[in-house]
Design a protein around this motif. Structure first.
Motif, mmCIF file in Angstrom:
data_model
loop_
_atom_site.group_PDB
_atom_site.id
_atom_site.type_symbol
_atom_site.label_atom_id
_atom_site.label_comp_id
_atom_site.label_asym_id
_atom_site.label_seq_id
_atom_site.Cartn_x
_atom_site.Cartn_y
_atom_site.Cartn_z
ATOM 1 N N UNK A 121 -17.512 9.191 -1.926
ATOM 2 C CA UNK A 121 -16.978 7.400 -3.007
ATOM 3 C C UNK A 121 -16.675 8.160 -3.665
ATOM 4 N N UNK A 122 -17.388 9.394 -4.849
ATOM 5 C CA UNK A 122 -16.357 9.278 -5.466
ATOM 6 C C UNK A 122 -16.131 10.720 -6.146
ATOM 7 N N UNK A 123 -15.578 10.841 -5.216
ATOM 8 C CA UNK A 123 -14.197 11.677 -4.507
ATOM 9 C C UNK A 123 -12.479 11.179 -4.199
ATOM 10 N N UNK A 124 -12.856 10.183 -3.949
ATOM 11 C CA UNK A 124 -12.039 9.731 -3.772
ATOM 12 C C UNK A 124 -10.875 9.195 -4.448
ATOM 13 N N UNK A 125 -9.586 9.835 -4.317
ATOM 14 C CA UNK A 125 -9.018 10.015 -5.235
ATOM 15 C C UNK A 125 -7.274 8.305 -5.131
ATOM 16 N N UNK A 126 -7.088 8.445 -4.383
ATOM 17 C CA UNK A 126 -6.164 7.415 -3.296
ATOM 18 C C UNK A 126 -6.370 7.632 -2.219
ATOM 19 N N UNK A 127 -6.320 6.011 -1.356
ATOM 20 C CA UNK A 127 -6.215 5.173 -0.532
ATOM 21 C C UNK A 127 -4.969 4.320 0.608
ATOM 22 N N UNK A 128 -4.518 4.850 1.489
ATOM 23 C CA UNK A 128 -2.896 3.487 0.818
ATOM 24 C C UNK A 128 -2.436 4.630 3.121
ATOM 25 N N UNK A 129 -1.098 4.004 2.142
ATOM 26 C CA UNK A 129 -0.646 4.395 3.268
ATOM 27 C C UNK A 129 -0.302 5.959 3.470
ATOM 28 N N UNK A 130 -0.040 7.012 4.627
ATOM 29 C CA UNK A 130 -0.195 7.897 4.963
ATOM 30 C C UNK A 130 0.783 8.548 3.889
ATOM 31 N N UNK A 131 2.135 8.119 4.651
ATOM 32 C CA UNK A 131 3.393 8.856 3.850
ATOM 33 C C UNK A 131 3.524 8.812 2.173
ATOM 34 N N UNK A 132 2.998 7.688 1.836
ATOM 35 C CA UNK A 132 2.682 7.291 0.213
ATOM 36 C C UNK A 132 1.785 8.637 -0.467
ATOM 37 N N UNK A 133 0.477 8.845 0.479
ATOM 38 C CA UNK A 133 -0.351 10.229 0.412
ATOM 39 C C UNK A 133 0.695 11.021 0.125
ATOM 40 N N UNK A 134 0.857 11.981 0.964
ATOM 41 C CA UNK A 134 2.271 13.145 1.073
ATOM 42 C C UNK A 134 2.860 13.362 -0.497
#
Length: 106
Positions: free
Chosen positions: A60-73
């Motif tokens: 959990x301390x390494x999570x940089x983003x959570x959300x839509x897959x296209x936005x992540x790409x």
């Protein structure tokens, strides 16, 4: 009368069709993903019947983003993509981006 295809070709075709049917049956009816979580991490794994194969640990301390897959790409174009979801699932697909040793994993 001579056969339309030779016995070697028929054997190869038989095994190819059998392998394809087996893969489809496993992916549709046997394969499942398991998600286990504790205070600091989320563990992802494949489950084939009673056998389980580890995929990844998400701290959990390494999570940089959570959300839509296209936005992540878009935000992490250098990220290595791993897909861990079932197409039949009615819930929306979400992406989790982690940074470990400077590299992004989606």
């Amino acid at each position: 009368a001579s056969p339309i295809i030779g016995s070697a070709v028929a054997t190869i075709l038989f095994y190819a069709i059998g392998l394809t049917v087996a893969i489809v049956l496993i992916r549709v009816y046997v394969l499942a993903y398991t998600y286990a979580m504790n205070d600091s991490l989320l563990r992802l794994s494949h489950a084939y019947g009673r056998y389980e194969r580890f995929i990844d640990d998400i701290y959990f301390n390494n999570i940089a983003f959570y959300g839509d897959p296209e936005e992540a790409k878009k935000r992490f174009p250098d990220g290595k993509v791993s897909k861990v979801y079932r197409k039949e699932c009615p819930l929306p697909v979400r992406a989790v981006v982690t940074r470990d040793e400077g590299r992004a994993k989606i």
